[in-house]
Design a protein around this motif. Sequence first.
Motif, mmCIF file in Angstrom:
data_model
loop_
_atom_site.group_PDB
_atom_site.id
_atom_site.type_symbol
_atom_site.label_atom_id
_atom_site.label_comp_id
_atom_site.label_asym_id
_atom_site.label_seq_id
_atom_site.Cartn_x
_atom_site.Cartn_y
_atom_site.Cartn_z
ATOM 1 N N VAL A 179 0.828 -1.015 0.065
ATOM 2 C CA VAL A 179 -0.113 -0.066 -0.003
ATOM 3 C C VAL A 179 0.754 1.233 0.022
ATOM 4 C CG1 VAL A 179 -1.632 1.296 1.240
ATOM 5 C CG2 VAL A 179 -1.878 -1.177 1.384
ATOM 6 N N GLY A 180 0.682 2.083 -0.871
ATOM 7 C CA GLY A 180 1.508 3.362 -1.074
ATOM 8 C C GLY A 180 0.327 4.544 -1.497
ATOM 9 N N GLY A 181 0.963 5.606 -1.710
ATOM 10 C CA GLY A 181 0.494 6.937 -2.167
ATOM 11 C C GLY A 181 -0.314 6.538 -3.357
ATOM 12 N N LYS A 182 0.020 5.798 -4.422
ATOM 13 C CA LYS A 182 -0.473 5.703 -5.630
ATOM 14 C C LYS A 182 -1.813 4.916 -5.521
ATOM 15 C CE LYS A 182 -0.213 3.509 -10.163
ATOM 16 N NZ LYS A 182 0.932 2.408 -10.992
ATOM 17 N N LEU A 183 -2.025 3.771 -4.513
ATOM 18 C CA LEU A 183 -2.990 3.271 -4.514
ATOM 19 C C LEU A 183 -4.127 3.989 -3.579
ATOM 20 C CD1 LEU A 183 -4.345 0.433 -4.432
ATOM 21 C CD2 LEU A 183 -3.674 0.014 -1.980
ATOM 22 N N LEU A 184 -3.844 5.031 -2.859
ATOM 23 C CA LEU A 184 -4.629 5.794 -2.021
ATOM 24 C C LEU A 184 -5.452 6.753 -3.058
ATOM 25 C CD1 LEU A 184 -2.868 6.985 1.161
ATOM 26 C CD2 LEU A 184 -4.182 4.914 0.776
ATOM 27 N N THR A 185 -4.677 7.421 -3.826
ATOM 28 C CA THR A 185 -5.013 8.176 -4.943
ATOM 29 C C THR A 185 -5.958 7.433 -5.719
ATOM 30 O OG1 THR A 185 -2.996 9.568 -4.813
ATOM 31 C CG2 THR A 185 -4.347 9.751 -7.054
ATOM 32 N N ASN A 186 -5.640 6.283 -6.334
ATOM 33 C CA ASN A 186 -6.677 5.476 -7.079
ATOM 34 C C ASN A 186 -8.025 5.016 -6.607
ATOM 35 O OD1 ASN A 186 -5.012 5.645 -9.382
ATOM 36 N ND2 ASN A 186 -3.846 3.686 -8.867
ATOM 37 N N HIS A 187 -7.728 4.917 -5.120
ATOM 38 C CA HIS A 187 -8.852 4.661 -4.476
ATOM 39 C C HIS A 187 -9.941 5.770 -4.269
ATOM 40 C CE1 HIS A 187 -11.704 2.557 -1.332
ATOM 41 N NE2 HIS A 187 -11.088 3.280 -0.561
ATOM 42 N N LEU A 188 -9.299 7.102 -3.767
ATOM 43 C CA LEU A 188 -10.007 8.278 -4.187
ATOM 44 C C LEU A 188 -10.600 8.332 -5.280
ATOM 45 C CD1 LEU A 188 -11.195 10.390 -2.425
ATOM 46 C CD2 LEU A 188 -8.944 11.766 -2.845
ATOM 47 N N LYS A 189 -10.087 8.176 -6.391
ATOM 48 C CA LYS A 189 -10.735 8.128 -7.689
ATOM 49 C C LYS A 189 -11.941 7.517 -7.826
ATOM 50 C CE LYS A 189 -7.224 7.462 -10.636
ATOM 51 N NZ LYS A 189 -6.368 7.260 -11.744
#
Length: 395
Positions: A179-189
């Motif tokens: 889990v990293g920042g990219k996954l968080l951004t994609n989850h928010l999208k």
Amino acid sequence: MKTETSLVIDCGGYTVKTGISRLDEPKVYLNAITKAKSEKRRLFVSNQLDECRDASGLFYMIPFQKGYLVNWDIQKTIWDYIYGKEELNFDFANQKVVLTEPYFNFQPIQEGLAEVFFEDLECEALYKTNPGTLSCHKYMKEHPGEACCLVVDSGYSFTHIIPHVHGKPVKSKTIRVDVGGKLLTNHLKDTISYRQLNVMDETYVVNQIKEDICFVSQNLAKDFEIAKKRGDENTIALDYVLPDFTTLKRGKIKEKTEESIEGEQTLRLTNERFTVPEVLFHPSDLGIPQMGISEAIVHTIESCPPELHSHLFKNIVLTGGNCVIPGFRDRVETDVRFMAPSIMEVGVVVPSNPITYAWHGGAAFSKEPGSSKFFVTRKEYDEHGYNIFEDKYSK
């Protein structure tokens, strides 16, 4: 060695932190090439993105995939931009370089990095390490009485938990959480697109929304209850004004007293604010069968020899971009304190800038008199090939 200073390059999946070791702060560059719908004929290399007039619907070309460097052409183009005449105007000849590489990096990538810096850029000497080791070095200089520390590096692609004893990483006890920042951004999208507005092509904008509005909950049940309320009782809900790239270049949180402007587009954000970063602590929320960060910290420490436990529990260092999220440190400390034995002292530290902390560690390391023995010179590389790195680092 012909120079007393070194160029320190902390090359991550999302940004490149770089600068001469004598500087107080590094420069931070986007580690990507982007293409905009509004300017189809032009590619924006790294921070040239600031010149883009309309950053909606950006297409990203990134050299890193799943935490590892896989596209050399893109990476070289970005390095050429950073160190060419446009930016730093840096000449690698006769220079020492401190370079970070991913944890558990693949052998062909390691060899490729050495080849680029010695054969293409012709640097004088190279020291390859990972960000956690440099962060540990910085922390140990700030806390000279300590023998151990646990570095939590939560970045763009992954989160790594690395115990260090006398400055050296214990690789066999290192844990990676996917889990990293990219996954968080994609989850928010995904969340915004499902609930309100299709933003699946708006990675750049949604990443800014994440940075502006997300926080780590200290009490999930309480925050969910607040998010259900209406009116002024709901202190979590907020309106976010999306950029139009004409009058507003970056989105912003709309104040409650602020009047609406004709044509502005807003999002109403409630529990997304804390459920998205919650994935860092419960990856199973997205079907990832792994421990969360807090649980992984305790598991890592307890897998080390018992005599190290007290030292590691009181020296937990949080680094990487995700540590900037408000509430991150407090949540880690609360969780670890709950899971740790009651006799253990728990200390959790977040540097003033966790994103550039590893770079500062590299800068400090390169200035030390004994650091030269860790560098591989171009002459050694020419004589022995890549094996000289393994020979030198295994001593």
